[in-house]
Design a protein around this motif. Sequence first.
Motif, mmCIF file in Angstrom:
data_model
loop_
_atom_site.group_PDB
_atom_site.id
_atom_site.type_symbol
_atom_site.label_atom_id
_atom_site.label_comp_id
_atom_site.label_asym_id
_atom_site.label_seq_id
_atom_site.Cartn_x
_atom_site.Cartn_y
_atom_site.Cartn_z
ATOM 1 N N PHE A 282 0.825 -1.204 0.000
ATOM 2 C CA PHE A 282 0.000 0.000 0.000
ATOM 3 C C PHE A 282 0.865 1.263 0.000
ATOM 4 N N SER A 283 1.974 1.225 0.741
ATOM 5 C CA SER A 283 2.884 2.367 0.799
ATOM 6 C C SER A 283 3.446 2.686 -0.586
ATOM 7 N N THR A 284 3.902 1.644 -1.279
ATOM 8 C CA THR A 284 4.451 1.822 -2.626
ATOM 9 C C THR A 284 3.369 2.288 -3.592
ATOM 10 N N CYS A 285 2.214 1.627 -3.552
ATOM 11 C CA CYS A 285 1.118 1.931 -4.471
ATOM 12 C C CYS A 285 0.589 3.348 -4.258
ATOM 13 N N SER A 286 0.450 3.759 -2.988
ATOM 14 C CA SER A 286 -0.105 5.085 -2.700
ATOM 15 C C SER A 286 0.832 6.194 -3.165
ATOM 16 N N SER A 287 2.154 6.000 -2.976
ATOM 17 C CA SER A 287 3.104 7.024 -3.427
ATOM 18 C C SER A 287 3.085 7.154 -4.949
ATOM 19 N N HIS A 288 2.985 6.007 -5.646
ATOM 20 C CA HIS A 288 2.860 6.044 -7.107
ATOM 21 C C HIS A 288 1.603 6.811 -7.509
ATOM 22 N N LEU A 289 0.495 6.491 -6.855
ATOM 23 C CA LEU A 289 -0.797 7.072 -7.222
ATOM 24 C C LEU A 289 -0.830 8.574 -6.950
ATOM 25 N N ILE A 290 -0.172 9.017 -5.878
ATOM 26 C CA ILE A 290 -0.130 10.450 -5.559
ATOM 27 C C ILE A 290 0.576 11.224 -6.666
ATOM 28 N N VAL A 291 1.751 10.723 -7.103
ATOM 29 C CA VAL A 291 2.507 11.405 -8.152
ATOM 30 C C VAL A 291 1.731 11.413 -9.465
ATOM 31 N N VAL A 292 1.135 10.277 -9.809
ATOM 32 C CA VAL A 292 0.334 10.182 -11.037
ATOM 33 C C VAL A 292 -0.838 11.160 -10.987
ATOM 34 N N THR A 293 -1.522 11.235 -9.833
ATOM 35 C CA THR A 293 -2.675 12.127 -9.691
ATOM 36 C C THR A 293 -2.261 13.589 -9.793
ATOM 37 N N VAL A 294 -1.132 13.947 -9.176
ATOM 38 C CA VAL A 294 -0.634 15.325 -9.271
ATOM 39 C C VAL A 294 -0.316 15.670 -10.725
ATOM 40 N N PHE A 295 0.348 14.745 -11.439
ATOM 41 C CA PHE A 295 0.725 14.987 -12.832
ATOM 42 C C PHE A 295 -0.515 15.172 -13.708
ATOM 43 N N TYR A 296 -1.394 14.184 -13.706
ATOM 44 C CA TYR A 296 -2.590 14.256 -14.546
ATOM 45 C C TYR A 296 -3.537 15.364 -14.072
ATOM 46 N N GLY A 297 -3.687 15.499 -12.749
ATOM 47 C CA GLY A 297 -4.634 16.476 -12.198
ATOM 48 C C GLY A 297 -4.299 17.900 -12.587
ATOM 49 N N THR A 298 -3.027 18.274 -12.489
ATOM 50 C CA THR A 298 -2.638 19.641 -12.850
ATOM 51 C C THR A 298 -2.740 19.871 -14.358
ATOM 52 N N ILE A 299 -2.404 18.858 -15.155
ATOM 53 C CA ILE A 299 -2.540 18.989 -16.617
ATOM 54 C C ILE A 299 -4.011 19.162 -17.003
ATOM 55 N N ILE A 300 -4.894 18.350 -16.420
ATOM 56 C CA ILE A 300 -6.325 18.472 -16.717
ATOM 57 C C ILE A 300 -6.851 19.837 -16.291
ATOM 58 N N THR A 301 -6.400 20.324 -15.132
ATOM 59 C CA THR A 301 -6.831 21.635 -14.643
ATOM 60 C C THR A 301 -6.418 22.749 -15.595
ATOM 61 N N VAL A 302 -5.190 22.697 -16.093
ATOM 62 C CA VAL A 302 -4.663 23.759 -16.955
ATOM 63 C C VAL A 302 -5.270 23.716 -18.349
ATOM 64 N N TYR A 303 -5.422 22.515 -18.921
ATOM 65 C CA TYR A 303 -5.785 22.418 -20.338
ATOM 66 C C TYR A 303 -7.260 22.132 -20.620
ATOM 67 N N LEU A 304 -8.006 21.635 -19.644
ATOM 68 C CA LEU A 304 -9.388 21.236 -19.932
ATOM 69 C C LEU A 304 -10.456 22.006 -19.162
#
Length: 283
Positions: free
Chosen positions: A215-237
């Motif tokens: 869970f520790s490994t998976c959650s850290s991966h998911l946080i970075v992925v969410t930050v990356f996609y989330g900010t891109i979606i916010t800026v462009y869509l």
Amino acid sequence: MHLIVKAEEHNRTIITEFILLGFGNLPELQLLLFLVFLVIYIVTISGNILIVVLVVADQHLHTPMYFFLGNLSCLETCYTSTVLPRLLTSLLNGDRTISVSGCFAQFYCFVSLAATECYLLAAMSWISGFLICVIMMCFMSQLTFCGPNEIDHFFCDYSPMLQLSCSDTSMITLVSFILAFLDSPCPFLLTVTSYVCIIATILRIPSTTGRQKAFSTCSSHLIVVTVFYGTIITVYLLPKTNTLKTLNKVFSVFYTVLTPMLNPLIYSLRNKEVKEALRKVIR
């Protein structure tokens, strides 16, 4: 009437260079920002190049997963290098000018690499991102810029450039929205779906310690992925409200500067096999 329009077009001053305003509204913080971005750039480049070297040098890492991580690190090195060196130069010497052709080149390299990362994080290919951005560049190359020439951003991005164009941008706005939707929410949903499957598998692990570690490994991966996609979606869509326009530069720092630095730390350098390969190289 037709002659008047022609005369007006003839009298337009065609812009040959842009001025990237960047963080020029914070003159007292220029040196501090330079040092912060320089440290981030050095850490990002060092971490990602180290991953590529380890994956190539250690035969134990010649597996599909590490091939993927090596590709991701190679991509991050190129991705962050399209923005940060130019930003560092402007922060150091105050020169914020960039030619129109240079701006287009930076825009194409950045957007194609960003789109590629969206697909790569969803375990797709490099080709998808570059092909989609060729369509954008075909439309962008038809634009005319006749003043003003100040881009309110720290790199040549799509939306601030469109605001300076004196051409009809309705078609390219529609096309860019469609392509941005294909580049970000679709790969993001695919990535989240894969993590849901991973979490379901983790829940079946009998060992409590094993579940916590996974869970520790998976959650850290998911946080970075969410930050990356989330900010891109916010800026462009998302619709460009006054608040979002103000925060666009801040959000852009997340997906252009921070995630390329965090990815090698989160995905690779915490990995037991990568740590062992690093020890071998040091020895």
